[in-house]
Design a protein around this motif. Structure first.
Motif, PDB file in Angstrom:
ATOM      1  N   VAL A 149       0.830  -1.199   0.000  1.00  0.00           N
ATOM      2  CA  VAL A 149       0.000   0.000   0.000  1.00  0.00           C
ATOM      3  C   VAL A 149       0.867   1.252   0.000  1.00  0.00           C
ATOM      4  N   ASP A 150       2.090   1.165   0.515  1.00  0.00           N
ATOM      5  CA  ASP A 150       2.975   2.332   0.571  1.00  0.00           C
ATOM      6  C   ASP A 150       3.553   2.715  -0.790  1.00  0.00           C
ATOM      7  N   GLY A 151       3.192   1.983  -1.857  1.00  0.00           N
ATOM      8  CA  GLY A 151       3.665   2.292  -3.200  1.00  0.00           C
ATOM      9  C   GLY A 151       5.012   1.706  -3.540  1.00  0.00           C
ATOM     10  N   ALA A 163      -1.212   2.370  -4.114  1.00  0.00           N
ATOM     11  CA  ALA A 163      -0.983   1.008  -3.626  1.00  0.00           C
ATOM     12  C   ALA A 163      -0.616   0.078  -4.781  1.00  0.00           C
ATOM     13  N   VAL A 164       0.261  -0.870  -4.508  1.00  0.00           N
ATOM     14  CA  VAL A 164       0.664  -1.878  -5.496  1.00  0.00           C
ATOM     15  C   VAL A 164      -0.049  -3.175  -5.133  1.00  0.00           C
ATOM     16  N   ASN A 165      -1.028  -3.563  -5.967  1.00  0.00           N
ATOM     17  CA  ASN A 165      -1.810  -4.756  -5.610  1.00  0.00           C
ATOM     18  C   ASN A 165      -1.556  -5.941  -6.534  1.00  0.00           C
ATOM     19  N   CYS A 166      -0.501  -5.884  -7.350  1.00  0.00           N
ATOM     20  CA  CYS A 166      -0.123  -7.066  -8.123  1.00  0.00           C
ATOM     21  C   CYS A 166       1.319  -6.949  -8.608  1.00  0.00           C
ATOM     22  N   THR A 214      -2.569   1.280  -7.973  1.00  0.00           N
ATOM     23  CA  THR A 214      -3.830   2.024  -8.019  1.00  0.00           C
ATOM     24  C   THR A 214      -3.642   3.427  -8.580  1.00  0.00           C
ATOM     25  N   ASP A 215      -2.424   3.782  -8.990  1.00  0.00           N
ATOM     26  CA  ASP A 215      -2.224   5.003  -9.768  1.00  0.00           C
ATOM     27  C   ASP A 215      -2.547   4.763 -11.236  1.00  0.00           C
ATOM     28  N   SER A 216      -3.128   3.591 -11.521  1.00  0.00           N
ATOM     29  CA  SER A 216      -3.537   3.191 -12.882  1.00  0.00           C
ATOM     30  C   SER A 216      -2.354   3.114 -13.834  1.00  0.00           C
ATOM     31  N   TYR A 240      -7.577  -2.296  -1.858  1.00  0.00           N
ATOM     32  CA  TYR A 240      -6.497  -2.827  -1.037  1.00  0.00           C
ATOM     33  C   TYR A 240      -6.602  -4.345  -0.885  1.00  0.00           C
ATOM     34  N   LEU A 241      -6.919  -4.997  -1.996  1.00  0.00           N
ATOM     35  CA  LEU A 241      -6.903  -6.448  -2.067  1.00  0.00           C
ATOM     36  C   LEU A 241      -6.111  -6.851  -3.312  1.00  0.00           C
ATOM     37  N   PRO A 242      -5.427  -7.976  -3.276  1.00  0.00           N
ATOM     38  CA  PRO A 242      -4.644  -8.394  -4.452  1.00  0.00           C
ATOM     39  C   PRO A 242      -5.550  -8.727  -5.625  1.00  0.00           C
ATOM     40  N   ILE A 243      -5.078  -8.424  -6.840  1.00  0.00           N
ATOM     41  CA  ILE A 243      -5.762  -8.841  -8.059  1.00  0.00           C
ATOM     42  C   ILE A 243      -4.829  -9.777  -8.814  1.00  0.00           C
ATOM     43  N   GLN A 244      -5.393 -10.516  -9.753  1.00  0.00           N
ATOM     44  CA  GLN A 244      -4.628 -11.533 -10.462  1.00  0.00           C
ATOM     45  C   GLN A 244      -4.389 -11.137 -11.914  1.00  0.00           C
ATOM     46  N   MET A 245      -3.151 -10.743 -12.221  1.00  0.00           N
ATOM     47  CA  MET A 245      -2.727 -10.618 -13.608  1.00  0.00           C
ATOM     48  C   MET A 245      -2.139 -11.956 -14.043  1.00  0.00           C
TER      49      MET A 245
END
Length: 434
Positions: free
Chosen positions: A211-213, A257-260, A275-277, A304-309
């Motif tokens: 989340v801290d980027g 946040a980095v979620n993947c 999440t900065d797209s 703030y949940l992981p996504i799957q690439m």
């Protein structure tokens, strides 16, 4: 899509059989359309996470919002009255009263098959536990307590190191699967660790996004600090005074946040999504950001949940990134940033994640809180029923895809010739390197 040029090259010895097979996989993977095949619905409110077994590429495990676990055999289908096909469930954990006590007490955040066989799989949850499931007995064989909310979990493929990395707030816990005890704590992030992955190249290297980027690279042999902190400003000409150094705590990979995070199959590159797209591709060896512009990719702030690439590794010229972007799944050329295609679900729901089946190039897609369980996208094809049966027989025996169309109509010979080019050999004359 015509494969006549490829067949001629194969018959004349201009390319090897393995290179021909890879070229067909590339073409099939890049041409996805919505399939009439569906998964039997076992989850009442959508799928949270899923995984396809890496041994056979056959069994898919999914976990729903109600924490029930569904297991499917993707090689088995049933015909419906309308001509569509259904992938039936093999088993469900949680639909019986006596199985309820094995389920997680809070939302499940990740699931993964054991890397070396399909006898067990693992799940993590906000209830601060990791559960090891026995697929034969359909119950949890072991419960490991981490004492922190677990946002993501991953186990490496090395048979000698049965370490599970668990992303918590704000640290990473390493758990020895054989003893169930935490062996190390990796400190460096200042927020929840949303995504974590072991390197396929080096079993002691671990990547994390938070989340801290920050995106950090860890060497678990040197516990206590990160060996690399990726900085998105390394490729931008600095406007600071000459000689002024950027402080470590300001080095961020994303302004959100980095979620993947995902390694390529060879471990040389790392793709991150924030999440900065923004999608960013990094050199995993040097930490440098690669000059690839994917453009803005929708990734909602506050997710703030992981996504799957999913990454398809087809070599430098044909590697594809499948990226969830709001209500669509966008396909990018990994090394150029070019948009190859965009897939939409029939239901108006945000895409949560996807998995590519390397055996038949089918793509399985889940959505957030969708009424549909798992959507299927398949390669474009025009073969008849007899050809389908022949392909299934070959696939089950050797796990090698065969050409989907040999009629020579509407062929793109230029694309076939490009894909049959030797992308890895130093010598342009060496086409039999495999």
């Amino acid at each position: 899509m015509s494969f006549i040029k490829g067949l001629q090259a194969l018959q004349s010895g201009q390319c090897s059989s393995a290179l021909f097979r890879n070229s067909i996989e590339d073409l099939r993977t890049s041409g996805q359309v919505k399939s009439k095949t569906t998964f039997q619905k076992v989850h009442t409110n959508g799928v949270v996470c899923m995984d396809l077994d890496p041994v056979e590429g056959r069994y898919l495990v999914s976990v729903g919002h109600e924490n029930h676990v569904g297991i499917y055999d993707t090689f088995v289908t049933q015909k419906n009255d309308d001509g569509s096909e259904l992938i039936p469930k093999v088993s469900v954990i949680g639909n019986r009263q006596k199985q309820q006590r094995y389920l997680h007490e809070s939302i499940c955040t990740s699931v993964q098959w054991f890397p070396h066989d399909t006898g067990m799989f693992m799940t993590s949850s906000f209830d601060e536990t990791i559960k090891i499931w026995d697929t034969n007995r359909l119950k949890a064989a072991e419960t490991i307590r981490v004492k922190r909310k677990i946002y993501d979990m991953h186990m490496g493929s090395s048979p000698s190191k049965l370490l599970i990395a668990a992303g918590t707030d704000p640290n990473i816990r390493l758990v020895d699967m054989r003893t169930g005890a935490a062996t190390h704590t990796l400190r460096g992030h200042t927020g929840p660790v949303l995504s974590i992955r072991w390197s396929p190249e080096k079993s002691h290297i671990l990547a994390s996004g938070s989340v801290d980027g920050k995106v950090m690279l860890w060497d678990v042999r040197k516990a206590g600090f990160a060996v690399m902190n990726f900085d998105a400003d390394t490729w931008i000409k600095s406007r600071r005074k000459q000689g002024e150094k950027r402080t470590e705590h300001k080095s961020v990979a994303h302004k959100g946040a980095v979620n993947c995070v995902r390694f390529t199959a060879d471990g040389r590159f790392l793709l991150t999504f924030g999440t900065d797209s923004r999608l960013r591709l990094w050199n995993a060896h040097t930490g440098e950001i690669m000059p690839v512009n994917y453009g803005p990719v929708c990734n909602h702030p506050g997710c703030y949940l992981p996504i799957q690439m999913t990454l398809y590794d087809g070599g430098y010229r044909s590697s594809i990134a499948f990226v969830p972007s709001d209500k669509r799944l966008v396909m990018y050329d990994l090394h150029t940033g070019e948009v190859i295609g965009s897939l939409a679900l029939r239901a108006s729901a945000k895409v949560k994640g996807c998995i590519l089946n390397s055996i038949n190039q089918d793509l399985y897609v889940t959505a957030m809180k969708s009424n549909h369980s798992i959507s299927v996208f398949s390669p474009k094809s025009s073969f008849d029923e007899h050809t389908k049966k022949s392909q299934m027989s070959v696939r089950e025996q050797s796990h090698v895809p065969v050409p989907s169309n040999l009629d020579g109509e509407d062929g793109d010979s230029t694309q076939v010739e490009r894909l049959l080019t030797n992308n890895w050999s130093d010598s342009s004359d060496d086409n039999d390197w495999l």
